[in-house]
Design a protein around this motif. Sequence first.
Motif: not given
Length: 249
Positions: A4-24
Amino acid sequence: MNTVIDTILSHRSVRKFEDKKLSQEQIETIVRSAQAASTSSYIQAYSIIGVTDQTKKEQLAEVAANQEYVAKNGHLFVFCADLHRHEVIGEMENADVLSSIESTEKFMVATIDASLAAQNASIAAESMGLGICYIGGLRNDLVKVSEILGTPDRVIPLFGLVVGHPAKINDLKPRLPLEHVYHENQYNTDEVSYKEQLESYNQTVQEYYQDRTKGTRTDTWTGQLAKMLGNKARMYMKDFVNGKGMNRR
């Protein structure tokens, strides 16, 4: 240290995404995670609008200074401070709640609740290997955003959150020194040490930009902020919020 802490401390903003929608399932997991956030006095004074209509996404991208990733992402969430349901509660329970929901205190509760929910959502998304970016640019024109999203009085769209499968991941951006942010027992009002911390951070930020741009950018943090704060922006906000029946008292 844990995942959990690894995820938090690894945060960076992402501004380019693959053309793939999130699942429901991904969308619902992110929303449930948002709902698990702390909420003041169990008031739950926020709502989340998921935007899937591409025309609406493009309209919102235009409001947000034509940021392409507002239109091109896996999913767009808009987090709203919401006291509309509490006005409805007053009607249901035949209670006089108007003074309370128009107060600055309840406006702060609603914005804090929404922010806590959004950060939970962000961590949940990142823990699934997705990327996120907050979109404050929606506040460039909340009148238009409210029209696009059909938000009633007592509801303020605060910011967007784009989520998706990262196509590009940036380097971690350095944060302020811990000792500048964390004060023990009382606020540090020693201006000498305070400014020294800022100067040290300026050097860190300058080195970050130099490395990232191969020397073409040499901004300091205080220089950036002085320029930004020197420009008047979104000065309509108080009138807009008051017009929506919030932060009046």
